[in-house]
Design a protein around this motif. Structure first.
Motif, PDB file in Angstrom:
ATOM      1  N   ASP A  69      55.718  10.336  73.172  1.00  0.00           N
ATOM      2  CA  ASP A  69      55.438   9.480  71.949  1.00  0.00           C
ATOM      3  C   ASP A  69      54.181   9.826  71.196  1.00  0.00           C
ATOM      4  O   ASP A  69      53.046  10.193  71.846  1.00  0.00           O
ATOM      5  N   ILE A  70      54.250   9.917  69.992  1.00  0.00           N
ATOM      6  CA  ILE A  70      53.241  10.411  69.332  1.00  0.00           C
ATOM      7  C   ILE A  70      51.804   9.433  69.430  1.00  0.00           C
ATOM      8  O   ILE A  70      50.773   9.625  69.145  1.00  0.00           O
ATOM      9  N   ARG A  71      52.464   7.890  69.523  1.00  0.00           N
ATOM     10  CA  ARG A  71      51.205   7.026  69.714  1.00  0.00           C
ATOM     11  C   ARG A  71      50.653   7.220  71.037  1.00  0.00           C
ATOM     12  O   ARG A  71      49.195   7.174  70.981  1.00  0.00           O
ATOM     13  N   ALA A  72      50.970   7.691  72.066  1.00  0.00           N
ATOM     14  CA  ALA A  72      50.483   8.104  73.299  1.00  0.00           C
ATOM     15  C   ALA A  72      49.674   9.103  73.191  1.00  0.00           C
ATOM     16  O   ALA A  72      48.544   9.401  73.591  1.00  0.00           O
ATOM     17  N   THR A  73      50.240  10.151  72.277  1.00  0.00           N
ATOM     18  CA  THR A  73      49.430  11.540  72.283  1.00  0.00           C
ATOM     19  C   THR A  73      48.245  11.105  71.347  1.00  0.00           C
ATOM     20  O   THR A  73      47.062  11.588  72.037  1.00  0.00           O
ATOM     21  N   SER A  90      43.375   4.835  59.117  1.00  0.00           N
ATOM     22  CA  SER A  90      42.781   4.777  60.536  1.00  0.00           C
ATOM     23  C   SER A  90      42.745   6.231  61.071  1.00  0.00           C
ATOM     24  O   SER A  90      41.506   6.148  61.856  1.00  0.00           O
ATOM     25  N   LEU A  91      43.454   7.065  61.132  1.00  0.00           N
ATOM     26  CA  LEU A  91      43.084   8.478  61.705  1.00  0.00           C
ATOM     27  C   LEU A  91      42.232   9.130  60.926  1.00  0.00           C
ATOM     28  O   LEU A  91      41.330   9.654  61.713  1.00  0.00           O
ATOM     29  N   SER A  92      42.131   8.901  59.780  1.00  0.00           N
ATOM     30  CA  SER A  92      40.840   9.685  58.939  1.00  0.00           C
ATOM     31  C   SER A  92      39.680   9.163  59.392  1.00  0.00           C
ATOM     32  O   SER A  92      38.733   9.879  59.373  1.00  0.00           O
ATOM     33  N   ARG A 133      49.366   0.933  69.625  1.00  0.00           N
ATOM     34  CA  ARG A 133      49.303   0.776  68.440  1.00  0.00           C
ATOM     35  C   ARG A 133      49.406   1.890  67.668  1.00  0.00           C
ATOM     36  O   ARG A 133      49.674   3.164  67.970  1.00  0.00           O
ATOM     37  N   ASN A 134      50.036   1.741  66.357  1.00  0.00           N
ATOM     38  CA  ASN A 134      50.856   2.776  65.498  1.00  0.00           C
ATOM     39  C   ASN A 134      49.722   2.929  64.215  1.00  0.00           C
ATOM     40  O   ASN A 134      50.038   2.288  63.011  1.00  0.00           O
ATOM     41  N   PRO A 135      49.010   3.800  64.512  1.00  0.00           N
ATOM     42  CA  PRO A 135      47.900   3.968  63.513  1.00  0.00           C
ATOM     43  C   PRO A 135      48.250   4.557  61.784  1.00  0.00           C
ATOM     44  O   PRO A 135      49.077   5.219  62.166  1.00  0.00           O
ATOM     45  N   ARG A 168      36.774  -2.683  68.515  1.00  0.00           N
ATOM     46  CA  ARG A 168      37.100  -2.265  69.560  1.00  0.00           C
ATOM     47  C   ARG A 168      38.293  -2.736  70.161  1.00  0.00           C
ATOM     48  O   ARG A 168      39.023  -1.814  70.798  1.00  0.00           O
ATOM     49  N   ALA A 169      39.087  -3.949  69.733  1.00  0.00           N
ATOM     50  CA  ALA A 169      40.286  -4.255  70.379  1.00  0.00           C
ATOM     51  C   ALA A 169      41.389  -3.214  69.718  1.00  0.00           C
ATOM     52  O   ALA A 169      42.235  -3.055  70.524  1.00  0.00           O
ATOM     53  N   TYR A 170      41.256  -2.933  68.481  1.00  0.00           N
ATOM     54  CA  TYR A 170      42.020  -1.870  68.188  1.00  0.00           C
ATOM     55  C   TYR A 170      41.781  -0.630  68.537  1.00  0.00           C
ATOM     56  O   TYR A 170      43.142   0.098  68.960  1.00  0.00           O
ATOM     57  N   LEU A 171      40.876  -0.220  68.753  1.00  0.00           N
ATOM     58  CA  LEU A 171      40.613   1.200  69.751  1.00  0.00           C
ATOM     59  C   LEU A 171      41.316   1.054  70.951  1.00  0.00           C
ATOM     60  O   LEU A 171      41.726   2.201  71.532  1.00  0.00           O
ATOM     61  N   SER A 172      41.054   0.094  71.667  1.00  0.00           N
ATOM     62  CA  SER A 172      41.426  -0.262  72.955  1.00  0.00           C
ATOM     63  C   SER A 172      42.990   0.103  73.049  1.00  0.00           C
ATOM     64  O   SER A 172      43.785   1.015  73.824  1.00  0.00           O
ATOM     65  N   GLY A 173      43.735  -0.864  72.020  1.00  0.00           N
ATOM     66  CA  GLY A 173      45.347  -0.622  71.927  1.00  0.00           C
ATOM     67  C   GLY A 173      45.586   0.735  71.739  1.00  0.00           C
ATOM     68  O   GLY A 173      46.699   1.287  72.044  1.00  0.00           O
TER      69      GLY A 173
END
Length: 77
Positions: free
Chosen positions: A2-6, A50-52, A44-46, A33-38
């Protein structure tokens, strides 16, 4: 995989390579920090924004966050 896991594994690996805590990456990226943890857990589906922010905060090209690793995807080290 899954791209989210990658993406999560790549963020985790790069963050650890740079000896950054989630809190420090949160400060640098403007993401919680909570967002980063997920995100690192693949829950999370960034967005592209967010990726940038993460790529800038980690000083990597955005491509490095989405590219599948040649190594085992279960080894975030």
């Amino acid at each position: 995989m899954d791209i989210r896991a990658t993406v999560g594994l790549n963020v985790l690996r790069i963050r650890r390579e740079r000896n950054l805590s989630q809190e420090e990456l949160s400060f640098r990226s403007g993401l919680t920090r909570a967002y980063l943890s997920g995100l690192e857990a693949g829950r999370r589906n960034p967005t592209i924004v967010s990726l940038s922010k993460l790529a800038d905060a980690l000083s990597v090209d955005l491509e490095n966050l989405v590219r599948a690793n040649k190594r085992s995807d279960t080894d975030p080290k």
